[in-house]
Design a protein around this motif. Structure first.
Motif, PDB file in Angstrom:
ATOM      1  N   ALA A 237     -38.262  87.905 -18.615  1.00 35.33           N
ATOM      2  CA  ALA A 237     -36.848  88.264 -18.468  1.00 35.33           C
ATOM      3  C   ALA A 237     -36.420  89.284 -19.501  1.00 35.33           C
ATOM      4  O   ALA A 237     -35.542  90.111 -19.259  1.00 35.33           O
ATOM      5  CB  ALA A 237     -35.979  87.021 -18.577  1.00 35.33           C
TER       6      ALA A 237
ATOM      7  N   ARG B 230     -30.543  90.488 -26.271  1.00 36.19           N
ATOM      8  CA  ARG B 230     -30.995  91.798 -25.807  1.00 36.19           C
ATOM      9  C   ARG B 230     -30.350  92.921 -26.616  1.00 36.19           C
ATOM     10  O   ARG B 230     -31.015  93.871 -27.030  1.00 36.19           O
ATOM     11  CB  ARG B 230     -30.652  91.983 -24.323  1.00 36.19           C
TER      12      ARG B 230
ATOM     13  N   PRO C 177     -29.333  92.404 -17.004  1.00 39.01           N
ATOM     14  CA  PRO C 177     -29.822  92.074 -15.655  1.00 39.01           C
ATOM     15  C   PRO C 177     -28.788  92.232 -14.552  1.00 39.01           C
ATOM     16  O   PRO C 177     -29.128  92.659 -13.452  1.00 39.01           O
ATOM     17  CB  PRO C 177     -30.271  90.618 -15.805  1.00 39.01           C
TER      18      PRO C 177
ATOM     19  N   THR D  17     -36.129  95.209 -17.633  1.00 35.14           N
ATOM     20  CA  THR D  17     -35.850  94.065 -16.756  1.00 35.14           C
ATOM     21  C   THR D  17     -35.988  94.394 -15.276  1.00 35.14           C
ATOM     22  O   THR D  17     -35.773  93.522 -14.435  1.00 35.14           O
ATOM     23  CB  THR D  17     -34.422  93.560 -17.008  1.00 35.14           C
TER      24      THR D  17
END
Length: 743
Positions: free
Chosen positions: A83, A322, A341, A436
């Motif tokens: 992820a 992130r 994402p 991602t």
């Protein structure tokens, strides 16, 4: 007459000074991928199983190199589907994808929602796992974001021994339950052994009435997840009586759907996503050393705007990590935020929903699975997917637009990818620009493109049976299993597990190791592996190979139990599979335990265990050291391992098997070639001398053959110039005088 040893006069001389192929040779051999299927007429093993690895004529070191190459490819493939993308660092505290050892299992911490899978030490209907102290110490209101329902839950625990927390999974309700229980336990001076905290998880296979007083400790707190049904009122009344009797507290996690359960019920309200984001970002930024000025106010607002309607603390924490990591890498905040994402998913969804051109959309799917591979491979796979979609929908050729002169640059742009050249004419490699994108694209393809799901699965099946793309395709299927495990099990895992093909068995294992990357699915994967380990030979082989991954590394005892049971009733093929998996699990942390286990197998009453012990030990002896994985010679210098390693050498050098024809042969013919390297080191490595001196027996059944082979190989080493005459005579002094005289 002296009995010839395994490397008798007619055998090729050992090569202790240069036992391994060159790097180029090893790489070339390994790139051939999985080994060919068993050939008929292969030599049989002790219990009739065919011996494909030794019938194909490949050298031992080439097989080892091929296995290591496969391991590297698997690691790279799994990283590409994470992820967080390739190279992502795990969270530095309890918020993040970290793993901690728990009493009886492993504690997985996935961005605020916590998961636990238990070790299968015994088949019990009730299993208890306690949270580690270092994790539980952070379960305080000061360390976590404000959970609106937490004060109410804390008050409820003061007056009620059993409390229900009603809410949706992945909204922080488990964190709330553990935090409230910790606050209740501390004033009551709960005493937990070793590194355990006074809070834990209860897993029940069946009715809650299976929980007994002995399962619960006084002044401890427990969480029980009862998603499907909260049980009849009488059952819950018995549970409350049990909690009162033991002086503990129970929190039952129940679904937000359906009627409210009997008893005290707290409606869980998740923390504000923006607050979670800010807390986690501040902590992560400080850990990375990120300066505050790197995050502008406009970028901060853009990040928080994406969380305005979010109810999952997990996603908020993920965004914060992130962003902190991206800033630490020197990337602009805007670029990092663009890779969140949700943003990537919306872009991918839009591009896949456009009606034309179909080939560019197939290229997007192909890049998601095969990025990092050659452009020609990716493009060929895209064309194959387009053909499968056309076939599935039975489109007429005359209505299909010609694909001629499609522009690769257009395909790359729509897929969010670029190409880079490789040296020495290796072609161009396709790489995604956003970390991602691969995982997100595959998720959108599976969940939002139902019309191509069948051709997509058939396409992946085809890629999985091509050596070049097998690992990537299997791991993509494993990612799909995290979305719909039942469908993937029926379509891929079950047929591949029941197959007699070693390649199919590998594929099933790779699917499961990829699926278990998702913490919420890992307990289900482990349960599936338990069933496979008791099934057909193919299913057992899948369980062996799947445990040669992070699944086995997180629970070594469980993996060793599977290996031991499987090898009892099987032969060389199973022994080689166990050896390969153990080479993955072998590390500085596990070396002693693995060596001790192999030494026990060498003395087993089961011939399969003895064969596996010799095969696996030689695989460890041949491994090249690397960071975190010591050479076996280093482990031998540790006093506690010396005796076990000496016994394993003696076992591997002496073990022989009888083929169906009645001919006797060495069980592991590579043993003397490997041991010759230790003989060469005898004079210059004093720490290894105790091992070598214990290997050569002074008497006993079968010792003549071993001593004769030792003298023969010492003479061969002298003849090759690998040892000096002085070292040669020093080695001979380890054998009885009559052999010294003959030599």
């Amino acid at each position: 007459m002296r009995e010839p040893g395994p490397g008798g006069p007619g055998a090729a001389a050992p090569e202790p000074s240069s036992p391994s192929p060159t790097d180029d040779q090893a790489g070339s051999e390994a790139e051939t991928g999985p080994e060919p299927e068993e050939q008929s007429g292969a030599a049989g093993s002790a219990d009739g199983e065919r011996d494909p690895d030794r019938s194909d004529g490949r050298r031992f070191y080439q097989r080892v190199a091929a296995d290591e190459r496969e391991e590297q490819q698997r690691r790279e493939s799994l990283r590409s589907l994470e992820a967080d993308g390739p190279g992502a660092a795990a969270g530095r505290d309890w918020i993040g994808s970290v793993s901690n050892e728990v009493s009886g299992g492993t504690f997985q911490n996935a961005q605020r929602d916590l998961y636990v899978f238990e070790s299968a030490k015994e088949d019990r209907p009730v299993r208890i796992q306690y949270v580690p102290k270092q994790v539980a110490e952070r379960l305080t209101p000061d360390h976590i974001a404000s959970i609106p329902s937490l004060p109410e839950l804390q008050r409820a625990l003061q007056r009620s021994p059993v409390v229900h927390v009603r809410g949706t999974s992945e909204t922080g309700r488990l964190t709330a339950a553990l935090t409230a229980l910790m606050q209740w336990c501390l004033p009551h001076a709960a005493v937990a052994p070793m590194d355990e905290s006074p809070v834990g998880f209860v897993r029940v296979e069946g009715s809650l009435t299976l929980i007994r007083p002995a399962d619960l400790r006084p002044r401890h707190g427990y969480v029980i997840e009862v998603e499907k049904s909260h049980g009849p009122d009488a059952e819950l009344a018995d549970l409350e009586h049990l909690a009162v009797k033991r002086g503990c507290r129970l929190v039952l996690l129940v679904s937000a759907r359906g009627p409210a359960p009997f008893g005290t019920v707290i409606e869980h309200r998740p923390p504000a996503a923006v607050e979670v984001f800010r807390r986690v970002f501040d902590r992560e930024a400080a850990a990375y050393g990120v300066k505050p000025h790197l995050l502008t106010e406009s970028a901060l607002r853009a990040a928080e705007d994406q969380l305005a309607e979010e109810t999952s603390p997990r996603k908020a924490a993920d965004h914060a990590r992130r962003l902190a990591r991206g800033l630490a890498e020197g990337r602009p905040a805007e670029d990092v935020i663009a890779e969140f994402p949700d943003r990537v998913r919306e872009e991918v969804r839009q591009r896949l929903s456009e009606r034309r051109p179909i080939l560019s959309r197939c290229f997007i799917a192909s890049v998601a699975v095969l990025h990092g591979m050659q452009e020609s491979t990716v493009s060929r796979a895209a064309l194959d997917l387009a053909d499968r979609i056309d076939t599935a929908w039975k489109r007429e050729d005359k209505k299909r637009p010609l694909p001629a002169w499609e522009d690769l640059r257009t395909w790359l742009d729509r897929a969010g990818a670029v190409t880079r050249p490789t040296p020495r004419g290796g072609g161009r490699i396709v790489e995604l620009q956003q970390r991602t994108r691969a995982r997100t694209t595959l998720q959108v393809l599976w969940e939002e493109q139902p019309t191509i799901r069948e051709p997509l699965m058939a396409w992946l099946d085809g890629l999985a049976h091509s050596r070049e793309t097998a690992i990537r395709a299997a791991h993509a299927v494993g990612l799909f299993a995290t979305f719909d495990f039942t469908t993937v099990d029926e379509r891929f895992i079950r047929p591949w597990s029941k197959s007699d093909s070693r390649q199919d068995q590998r594929l099933a294992a790779w699917v499961l190791e990829a699926a278990a990357q998702e913490p919420a699915l890992e307990p289900r994967v482990r349960e599936h592996l338990r069933l496979l380990s008791r099934g057909t030979r193919g299913e057992v082989m899948v369980a062996i190979r799947a445990h040669g991954s992070h699944l086995g590394a997180d629970d070594l005892n469980d993996a060793l139990r599977v290996f031991e049971t499987a090898s009892r009733r099987s032969g060389q093929g199973t022994a080689d599979a166990v050896a390969t998996s153990l080479s993955f699990l072998y590390s500085a942390r596990t070396a002693i335990e693995i060596i001790e286990t192999l030494a026990n197998w060498a003395e087993s009453e089961h011939s399969g265990n003895r064969l596996t012990a010799a095969t696996a030990f030689l695989r460890l002896a041949a491994l090249r050291p690397r960071s975190g994985r010591p050479a076996l010679t280093e482990v031998a210098r540790q006093g506690g391992a010396t005796g076990h390693i000496a016994c394993l050498w003696q076992h591997a050098l002496s073990l022989r098997i009888t083929e169906p024809s009645g001919r006797e042969r060495p069980a592991v013919p590579e043993a003397w070639e490997l041991f010759a390297r230790w003989m060469v080191a005898y004079g210059n490595a004093p720490a290894l001398r105790p091992v070598i001196e214990q290997v050569i027996p002074s008497g006993g059944a079968g010792s003549n053959r071993l001593r004769a082979a030792f003298c023969l190989h010492a003479r061969l080493l002298l003849h090759r110039g690998d040892i000096t005459p002085t070292e040669y005579h020093r080695l001979l002094r380890l054998t009885p005088s009559r052999h010294q005289t003959r030599s």
